[in-house]
Write an enzyme that holds these catalytic residues in place. Structure first.
Site, PDB file in Angstrom:
ATOM      1  N   ILE A  17     -26.213 -29.402 -34.942  1.00 42.48           N
ATOM      2  CA  ILE A  17     -25.345 -30.536 -34.614  1.00 42.48           C
ATOM      3  C   ILE A  17     -24.263 -30.723 -35.676  1.00 42.48           C
ATOM      4  CG2 ILE A  17     -25.342 -33.059 -34.412  1.00 42.48           C
ATOM      5  CD1 ILE A  17     -28.090 -32.821 -33.024  1.00 42.48           C
ATOM      6  N   ASP A  36     -24.597 -28.740 -47.387  1.00 48.90           N
ATOM      7  CA  ASP A  36     -25.903 -28.365 -46.830  1.00 48.90           C
ATOM      8  C   ASP A  36     -26.837 -27.969 -47.973  1.00 48.90           C
ATOM      9  OD1 ASP A  36     -26.568 -27.492 -43.629  1.00 48.90           O
ATOM     10  OD2 ASP A  36     -28.010 -26.846 -45.159  1.00 48.90           O
ATOM     11  N   ASP A  62     -28.839 -31.624 -51.927  1.00 46.31           N
ATOM     12  CA  ASP A  62     -30.113 -32.093 -51.390  1.00 46.31           C
ATOM     13  C   ASP A  62     -29.954 -33.596 -51.229  1.00 46.31           C
ATOM     14  OD1 ASP A  62     -32.591 -33.030 -50.805  1.00 46.31           O
ATOM     15  OD2 ASP A  62     -33.620 -32.056 -52.474  1.00 46.31           O
ATOM     16  N   ASN A  89     -25.508 -36.408 -41.402  1.00 47.76           N
ATOM     17  CA  ASN A  89     -26.191 -35.760 -40.279  1.00 47.76           C
ATOM     18  C   ASN A  89     -27.476 -35.041 -40.682  1.00 47.76           C
ATOM     19  OD1 ASN A  89     -26.311 -33.934 -37.691  1.00 47.76           O
ATOM     20  ND2 ASN A  89     -26.071 -32.505 -39.411  1.00 47.76           N
ATOM     21  N   TYR A 154     -41.284 -39.248 -38.015  1.00 48.18           N
ATOM     22  CA  TYR A 154     -39.879 -38.962 -37.668  1.00 48.18           C
ATOM     23  C   TYR A 154     -39.263 -40.200 -37.006  1.00 48.18           C
ATOM     24  CZ  TYR A 154     -35.850 -36.610 -35.506  1.00 48.18           C
ATOM     25  OH  TYR A 154     -34.578 -36.250 -35.124  1.00 48.18           O
ATOM     26  N   VAL A 187     -30.904 -31.611 -28.023  1.00 44.80           N
ATOM     27  CA  VAL A 187     -29.831 -30.661 -28.321  1.00 44.80           C
ATOM     28  C   VAL A 187     -30.469 -29.324 -28.689  1.00 44.80           C
ATOM     29  CG1 VAL A 187     -27.727 -30.256 -29.655  1.00 44.80           C
ATOM     30  CG2 VAL A 187     -28.485 -32.604 -29.211  1.00 44.80           C
ATOM     31  N   GLY A 190     -32.746 -25.616 -33.692  1.00 48.48           N
ATOM     32  CA  GLY A 190     -34.078 -25.250 -34.185  1.00 48.48           C
ATOM     33  C   GLY A 190     -35.100 -26.373 -34.083  1.00 48.48           C
TER      34      GLY A 190
HETATM   35  P1  NAI Z   1     -31.000 -28.311 -37.752  1.00 43.52           P
HETATM   36  O1  NAI Z   1     -32.340 -28.120 -38.368  1.00 43.52           O
HETATM   37  O2  NAI Z   1     -30.460 -27.292 -36.824  1.00 43.52           O
HETATM   38  O3  NAI Z   1     -29.917 -28.560 -38.907  1.00 43.52           O
HETATM   39  C1  NAI Z   1     -30.176 -29.447 -39.957  1.00 43.52           C
HETATM   40  C2  NAI Z   1     -29.303 -29.056 -41.145  1.00 43.52           C
HETATM   41  O4  NAI Z   1     -29.600 -29.962 -42.225  1.00 43.52           O
HETATM   42  C3  NAI Z   1     -29.617 -27.642 -41.663  1.00 43.52           C
HETATM   43  O5  NAI Z   1     -28.415 -26.939 -41.886  1.00 43.52           O
HETATM   44  C4  NAI Z   1     -30.390 -27.894 -42.955  1.00 43.52           C
HETATM   45  O6  NAI Z   1     -30.217 -26.872 -43.928  1.00 43.52           O
HETATM   46  C5  NAI Z   1     -29.801 -29.215 -43.423  1.00 43.52           C
HETATM   47  N1  NAI Z   1     -30.704 -29.949 -44.312  1.00 43.52           N
HETATM   48  C6  NAI Z   1     -32.045 -30.130 -44.167  1.00 43.52           C
HETATM   49  N2  NAI Z   1     -32.531 -30.834 -45.200  1.00 43.52           N
HETATM   50  C7  NAI Z   1     -31.485 -31.104 -46.023  1.00 43.52           C
HETATM   51  C8  NAI Z   1     -31.351 -31.789 -47.265  1.00 43.52           C
HETATM   52  N3  NAI Z   1     -32.418 -32.320 -47.889  1.00 43.52           N
HETATM   53  N4  NAI Z   1     -30.131 -31.887 -47.820  1.00 43.52           N
HETATM   54  C9  NAI Z   1     -29.054 -31.329 -47.211  1.00 43.52           C
HETATM   55  N5  NAI Z   1     -29.114 -30.659 -46.051  1.00 43.52           N
HETATM   56  C10 NAI Z   1     -30.313 -30.546 -45.462  1.00 43.52           C
HETATM   57  O7  NAI Z   1     -31.085 -29.750 -37.053  1.00 43.52           O
HETATM   58  P2  NAI Z   1     -30.185 -30.400 -35.905  1.00 43.52           P
HETATM   59  O8  NAI Z   1     -30.946 -30.340 -34.649  1.00 43.52           O
HETATM   60  O9  NAI Z   1     -28.805 -29.908 -35.973  1.00 43.52           O
HETATM   61  O10 NAI Z   1     -30.249 -31.935 -36.384  1.00 43.52           O
HETATM   62  C11 NAI Z   1     -29.188 -32.583 -37.068  1.00 43.52           C
HETATM   63  C12 NAI Z   1     -29.476 -34.081 -37.055  1.00 43.52           C
HETATM   64  O11 NAI Z   1     -29.574 -34.549 -35.711  1.00 43.52           O
HETATM   65  C13 NAI Z   1     -30.794 -34.465 -37.736  1.00 43.52           C
HETATM   66  O12 NAI Z   1     -30.625 -35.674 -38.452  1.00 43.52           O
HETATM   67  C14 NAI Z   1     -31.736 -34.666 -36.561  1.00 43.52           C
HETATM   68  O13 NAI Z   1     -32.794 -35.526 -36.873  1.00 43.52           O
HETATM   69  C15 NAI Z   1     -30.800 -35.246 -35.530  1.00 43.52           C
HETATM   70  N6  NAI Z   1     -31.238 -35.106 -34.146  1.00 43.52           N
HETATM   71  C16 NAI Z   1     -31.372 -33.863 -33.554  1.00 43.52           C
HETATM   72  C17 NAI Z   1     -31.745 -33.760 -32.226  1.00 43.52           C
HETATM   73  C18 NAI Z   1     -31.861 -32.454 -31.506  1.00 43.52           C
HETATM   74  O14 NAI Z   1     -32.183 -32.486 -30.310  1.00 43.52           O
HETATM   75  N7  NAI Z   1     -31.628 -31.321 -32.111  1.00 43.52           N
HETATM   76  C19 NAI Z   1     -32.028 -34.966 -31.425  1.00 43.52           C
HETATM   77  C20 NAI Z   1     -31.871 -36.191 -32.149  1.00 43.52           C
HETATM   78  C21 NAI Z   1     -31.481 -36.247 -33.452  1.00 43.52           C
END
Ligand code: NAI
Length: 258
Positions: A17, A36, A62, A89, A154, A187, A190
Protein backbone atom coordinates in the site's frame (compact mmCIF):
# COMPACT_ATOMS: atom_id res chain seq x y z
CA UNK A 1 -0.66 18.44 -11.06
CA UNK A 2 -2.59 19.21 -7.88
CA UNK A 3 0.37 18.60 -5.56
CA UNK A 4 3.05 20.26 -7.65
CA UNK A 5 6.28 20.64 -5.66
CA UNK A 6 4.75 19.57 -2.35
CA UNK A 7 7.03 17.36 -0.26
CA UNK A 8 5.49 14.10 1.00
CA UNK A 9 6.83 11.44 3.36
CA UNK A 10 5.50 7.87 3.14
CA UNK A 11 6.53 5.31 5.76
CA UNK A 12 6.49 1.67 4.74
CA UNK A 13 6.78 2.95 1.18
CA UNK A 14 8.97 0.10 -0.05
CA UNK A 15 6.10 -2.16 -1.08
CA UNK A 16 2.37 -2.81 -0.90
CA UNK A 17 0.00 0.00 0.00
CA UNK A 18 2.81 2.43 0.85
CA UNK A 19 4.35 1.98 -2.58
CA UNK A 20 0.96 2.64 -4.23
CA UNK A 21 0.53 5.79 -2.15
CA UNK A 22 4.05 7.06 -2.96
CA UNK A 23 3.47 6.60 -6.69
CA UNK A 24 0.02 8.25 -6.58
CA UNK A 25 1.45 11.29 -4.76
CA UNK A 26 4.31 11.48 -7.28
CA UNK A 27 1.87 11.30 -10.21
CA UNK A 28 0.00 14.22 -8.60
CA UNK A 29 3.24 16.23 -8.65
CA UNK A 30 4.75 15.73 -5.18
CA UNK A 31 8.38 14.97 -4.40
CA UNK A 32 8.63 11.95 -2.12
CA UNK A 33 10.61 10.67 0.86
CA UNK A 34 10.19 6.89 0.88
CA UNK A 35 11.01 5.54 4.36
CA UNK A 36 11.11 1.87 5.23
CA UNK A 37 12.71 -0.56 7.64
CA UNK A 38 14.09 -2.23 4.53
CA UNK A 39 16.23 0.35 2.71
CA UNK A 40 16.69 -1.84 -0.38
CA UNK A 41 12.96 -1.89 -1.21
CA UNK A 42 12.64 1.81 -0.35
CA UNK A 43 15.29 2.46 -3.01
CA UNK A 44 13.30 0.44 -5.57
CA UNK A 45 10.20 2.58 -4.98
CA UNK A 46 12.39 5.70 -5.13
CA UNK A 47 13.63 4.67 -8.58
CA UNK A 48 9.99 4.29 -9.73
CA UNK A 49 9.17 7.76 -8.37
CA UNK A 50 12.17 9.28 -10.15
CA UNK A 51 11.05 7.62 -13.37
CA UNK A 52 7.87 9.71 -13.03
CA UNK A 53 10.03 12.85 -13.06
CA UNK A 54 9.81 13.68 -9.35
CA UNK A 55 12.61 14.07 -6.80
CA UNK A 56 12.82 11.21 -4.32
CA UNK A 57 14.86 10.24 -1.27
CA UNK A 58 14.96 6.71 0.18
CA UNK A 59 15.64 6.53 3.92
CA UNK A 60 15.81 3.74 6.48
CA UNK A 61 13.62 4.01 9.59
CA UNK A 62 12.24 1.88 12.38
CA UNK A 63 9.04 3.73 13.26
CA UNK A 64 8.83 2.08 16.68
CA UNK A 65 12.10 3.76 17.72
CA UNK A 66 11.91 7.42 18.78
CA UNK A 67 15.53 8.28 17.86
CA UNK A 68 15.14 6.65 14.44
CA UNK A 69 11.97 8.66 13.75
CA UNK A 70 13.63 11.93 14.84
CA UNK A 71 16.55 11.19 12.51
CA UNK A 72 14.13 10.41 9.66
CA UNK A 73 12.36 13.76 9.89
CA UNK A 74 15.67 15.66 10.07
CA UNK A 75 17.15 13.80 7.09
CA UNK A 76 13.92 14.09 5.08
CA UNK A 77 13.75 17.88 5.49
CA UNK A 78 17.51 18.33 4.95
CA UNK A 79 17.30 16.26 1.77
CA UNK A 80 14.11 17.44 0.07
CA UNK A 81 12.78 20.42 2.05
CA UNK A 82 9.93 21.19 4.49
CA UNK A 83 7.35 18.42 4.73
CA UNK A 84 3.84 19.31 3.56
CA UNK A 85 2.33 15.81 3.67
CA UNK A 86 3.09 12.76 5.84
CA UNK A 87 1.55 9.34 5.35
CA UNK A 88 2.15 7.07 8.34
CA UNK A 89 1.51 3.79 6.59
CA UNK A 90 4.08 1.27 7.90
CA UNK A 91 2.43 -1.48 9.91
CA UNK A 92 2.60 -5.17 10.73
CA UNK A 93 0.16 -7.95 11.48
CA UNK A 94 0.21 -11.16 13.49
CA UNK A 95 -2.43 -13.89 13.43
CA UNK A 96 -2.99 -15.54 16.83
CA UNK A 97 -5.99 -16.74 18.78
CA UNK A 98 -6.39 -15.07 22.17
CA UNK A 99 -5.06 -18.07 24.11
CA UNK A 100 -1.97 -18.23 21.87
CA UNK A 101 -1.26 -14.49 22.05
CA UNK A 102 1.92 -13.79 24.02
CA UNK A 103 2.94 -10.55 25.69
CA UNK A 104 5.90 -10.35 23.29
CA UNK A 105 3.61 -10.62 20.25
CA UNK A 106 1.18 -8.05 21.71
CA UNK A 107 4.10 -5.63 22.23
CA UNK A 108 5.59 -6.30 18.77
CA UNK A 109 2.40 -5.30 16.96
CA UNK A 110 1.44 -2.44 19.30
CA UNK A 111 4.96 -1.00 19.17
CA UNK A 112 4.94 -0.66 15.40
CA UNK A 113 1.28 0.12 14.68
CA UNK A 114 0.26 2.25 17.66
CA UNK A 115 3.55 3.58 19.10
CA UNK A 116 5.03 4.04 15.61
CA UNK A 117 2.04 6.13 14.51
CA UNK A 118 2.31 8.24 17.67
CA UNK A 119 6.07 8.82 17.25
CA UNK A 120 5.79 9.75 13.57
CA UNK A 121 2.79 12.04 14.08
CA UNK A 122 4.45 13.80 17.03
CA UNK A 123 7.66 14.46 15.05
CA UNK A 124 5.72 15.58 11.96
CA UNK A 125 3.45 17.97 13.88
CA UNK A 126 6.56 19.48 15.52
CA UNK A 127 7.96 20.59 12.14
CA UNK A 128 4.63 21.42 10.46
CA UNK A 129 3.36 23.51 13.38
CA UNK A 130 5.79 26.40 12.92
CA UNK A 131 4.73 26.68 9.27
CA UNK A 132 1.02 26.42 10.12
CA UNK A 133 0.38 23.95 7.30
CA UNK A 134 0.37 20.19 7.04
CA UNK A 135 -1.56 17.10 6.05
CA UNK A 136 -1.07 13.90 8.06
CA UNK A 137 -2.71 10.64 6.99
CA UNK A 138 -2.45 7.64 9.32
CA UNK A 139 -3.14 4.26 7.74
CA UNK A 140 -5.47 2.35 10.06
CA UNK A 141 -7.69 -0.49 8.79
CA UNK A 142 -11.24 -1.81 8.60
CA UNK A 143 -9.88 -3.76 11.60
CA UNK A 144 -9.74 -0.39 13.37
CA UNK A 145 -13.54 -0.20 13.12
CA UNK A 146 -14.64 -3.85 13.48
CA UNK A 147 -13.12 -6.74 15.43
CA UNK A 148 -11.79 -9.88 13.70
CA UNK A 149 -11.06 -13.26 15.34
CA UNK A 150 -7.35 -14.15 15.64
CA UNK A 151 -6.42 -10.48 15.23
CA UNK A 152 -7.21 -9.04 18.68
CA UNK A 153 -3.86 -7.26 19.12
CA UNK A 154 -3.85 -6.01 15.51
CA UNK A 155 -7.42 -4.70 15.95
CA UNK A 156 -6.47 -3.06 19.27
CA UNK A 157 -3.54 -1.32 17.55
CA UNK A 158 -5.71 -0.04 14.68
CA UNK A 159 -8.56 1.11 16.98
CA UNK A 160 -5.76 2.99 18.81
CA UNK A 161 -4.62 4.62 15.55
CA UNK A 162 -8.15 5.91 14.89
CA UNK A 163 -8.66 7.25 18.43
CA UNK A 164 -5.23 8.87 18.39
CA UNK A 165 -5.90 10.44 14.97
CA UNK A 166 -9.21 11.86 16.13
CA UNK A 167 -7.71 13.36 19.32
CA UNK A 168 -4.64 14.87 17.62
CA UNK A 169 -6.81 16.31 14.83
CA UNK A 170 -8.74 18.29 17.45
CA UNK A 171 -5.53 19.36 19.19
CA UNK A 172 -3.95 20.84 16.05
CA UNK A 173 -7.06 21.84 14.05
CA UNK A 174 -6.53 25.57 14.56
CA UNK A 175 -2.88 25.34 13.46
CA UNK A 176 -3.42 24.51 9.79
CA UNK A 177 -2.66 20.80 10.21
CA UNK A 178 -5.26 18.22 9.17
CA UNK A 179 -4.97 14.69 10.54
CA UNK A 180 -7.05 11.86 9.10
CA UNK A 181 -7.03 8.07 9.05
CA UNK A 182 -7.38 5.87 5.97
CA UNK A 183 -8.99 2.48 6.59
CA UNK A 184 -8.17 -0.03 3.83
CA UNK A 185 -10.28 -3.16 3.49
CA UNK A 186 -8.68 -6.10 1.69
CA UNK A 187 -5.64 -5.27 -0.41
CA UNK A 188 -3.55 -7.83 -2.30
CA UNK A 189 -0.28 -7.56 -0.33
CA UNK A 190 1.80 -9.89 1.84
CA UNK A 191 -0.64 -9.32 4.71
CA UNK A 192 -3.30 -11.37 2.93
CA UNK A 193 -1.37 -13.52 0.48
CA UNK A 194 1.21 -16.30 0.71
CA UNK A 195 1.69 -19.03 3.26
CA UNK A 196 1.70 -16.73 6.28
CA UNK A 197 -1.09 -14.37 5.14
CA UNK A 198 -4.70 -14.11 6.26
CA UNK A 199 -6.17 -16.05 3.33
CA UNK A 200 -4.02 -19.10 4.13
CA UNK A 201 -4.94 -18.83 7.81
CA UNK A 202 -8.66 -18.52 7.04
CA UNK A 203 -8.72 -21.21 4.31
CA UNK A 204 -11.18 -24.05 4.77
CA UNK A 205 -10.21 -27.72 4.92
CA UNK A 206 -8.71 -28.75 1.53
CA UNK A 207 -9.00 -25.20 0.11
CA UNK A 208 -5.91 -23.69 -1.56
CA UNK A 209 -4.71 -20.21 -0.58
CA UNK A 210 -5.68 -18.67 -3.96
CA UNK A 211 -9.17 -20.21 -3.68
CA UNK A 212 -9.53 -18.88 -0.11
CA UNK A 213 -8.41 -15.44 -1.32
CA UNK A 214 -11.19 -15.43 -3.96
CA UNK A 215 -13.82 -16.70 -1.50
CA UNK A 216 -12.90 -14.19 1.23
CA UNK A 217 -13.19 -11.21 -1.12
CA UNK A 218 -16.64 -12.35 -2.23
CA UNK A 219 -17.92 -13.29 1.21
CA UNK A 220 -16.54 -10.34 3.21
CA UNK A 221 -16.95 -7.43 0.82
CA UNK A 222 -20.33 -6.22 -0.49
CA UNK A 223 -18.59 -5.18 -3.74
CA UNK A 224 -17.00 -8.65 -3.93
CA UNK A 225 -13.53 -7.56 -5.05
CA UNK A 226 -10.36 -6.53 -3.22
CA UNK A 227 -9.05 -2.98 -3.29
CA UNK A 228 -5.70 -1.99 -4.75
CA UNK A 229 -2.79 0.14 -3.49
CA UNK A 230 -3.82 2.63 -6.23
CA UNK A 231 -7.28 2.99 -4.60
CA UNK A 232 -5.52 3.98 -1.37
CA UNK A 233 -3.33 6.42 -3.27
CA UNK A 234 -6.39 8.17 -4.71
CA UNK A 235 -7.84 8.91 -1.28
CA UNK A 236 -4.46 10.09 0.03
CA UNK A 237 -4.09 12.51 -2.90
CA UNK A 238 -7.54 13.89 -2.03
CA UNK A 239 -6.79 14.18 1.70
CA UNK A 240 -3.46 15.86 0.93
CA UNK A 241 -5.42 18.74 -0.62
CA UNK A 242 -8.66 18.86 1.37
CA UNK A 243 -8.98 22.03 3.46
CA UNK A 244 -11.87 21.14 5.71
CA UNK A 245 -11.63 17.38 6.25
CA UNK A 246 -9.95 16.46 9.53
CA UNK A 247 -10.31 13.90 12.31
CA UNK A 248 -12.00 11.42 9.99
CA UNK A 249 -11.40 7.67 9.60
CA UNK A 250 -12.33 7.05 5.97
CA UNK A 251 -12.84 3.49 4.77
CA UNK A 252 -11.85 2.31 1.30
CA UNK A 253 -13.15 -1.20 1.84
CA UNK A 254 -15.67 -2.09 -0.85
CA UNK A 255 -18.51 -1.56 1.62
CA UNK A 256 -17.27 -3.86 4.42
CA UNK A 257 -17.99 -1.33 7.18
CA UNK A 258 -21.34 -0.23 5.73
P1 NAI B 1 3.25 -4.77 3.66
O1 NAI B 1 3.72 -5.76 4.67
O2 NAI B 1 3.14 -5.17 2.24
O3 NAI B 1 4.15 -3.45 3.75
C1 NAI B 1 4.47 -2.88 4.98
C2 NAI B 1 5.75 -2.06 4.82
O4 NAI B 1 6.07 -1.49 6.10
C3 NAI B 1 6.95 -2.93 4.41
O5 NAI B 1 7.66 -2.30 3.36
C4 NAI B 1 7.78 -3.03 5.69
O6 NAI B 1 9.17 -3.17 5.46
C5 NAI B 1 7.46 -1.71 6.38
N1 NAI B 1 7.66 -1.77 7.83
C6 NAI B 1 7.30 -2.77 8.68
N2 NAI B 1 7.69 -2.48 9.93
C7 NAI B 1 8.31 -1.27 9.88
C8 NAI B 1 8.94 -0.44 10.85
N3 NAI B 1 9.03 -0.81 12.14
N4 NAI B 1 9.45 0.74 10.45
C9 NAI B 1 9.39 1.11 9.15
N5 NAI B 1 8.83 0.36 8.18
C10 NAI B 1 8.29 -0.81 8.54
O7 NAI B 1 1.85 -4.26 4.24
P2 NAI B 1 0.63 -3.52 3.51
O8 NAI B 1 -0.43 -4.52 3.29
O9 NAI B 1 1.11 -2.68 2.40
O10 NAI B 1 0.13 -2.60 4.73
C11 NAI B 1 0.42 -1.22 4.83
C12 NAI B 1 -0.48 -0.63 5.91
O11 NAI B 1 -1.85 -0.84 5.57
C13 NAI B 1 -0.28 -1.27 7.29
O12 NAI B 1 -0.38 -0.27 8.29
C14 NAI B 1 -1.45 -2.24 7.39
O13 NAI B 1 -1.80 -2.52 8.71
C15 NAI B 1 -2.52 -1.48 6.65
N6 NAI B 1 -3.61 -2.30 6.13
C16 NAI B 1 -3.39 -3.25 5.15
C17 NAI B 1 -4.45 -3.98 4.63
C18 NAI B 1 -4.29 -4.99 3.54
O14 NAI B 1 -5.31 -5.56 3.14
N7 NAI B 1 -3.12 -5.25 3.01
C19 NAI B 1 -5.82 -3.78 5.13
C20 NAI B 1 -5.92 -2.78 6.16
C21 NAI B 1 -4.85 -2.07 6.62
Amino acid sequence: MQLNDKIALVTGGGRGIGQGIALALAKAGADIVVADLDLAIARETAADVEALGRRCLALQVDISDAASVRRLIEEAEAGLGPLDIAVNNAGIIGIHSLDALTVEEWDRVMNVNARGTFLCTQAEVAVMRSRRVGRIINVASMAGKVGFPDLSHYCASKFAVIGFTNAVAKEVAAEGINVNALCPGIVDTGMWRGESGLSARWSQEGESEPAAWERLQKSLLPQGVAQTPEDMGQLVVYLAQAEHVTGQAIAVDGGFTL
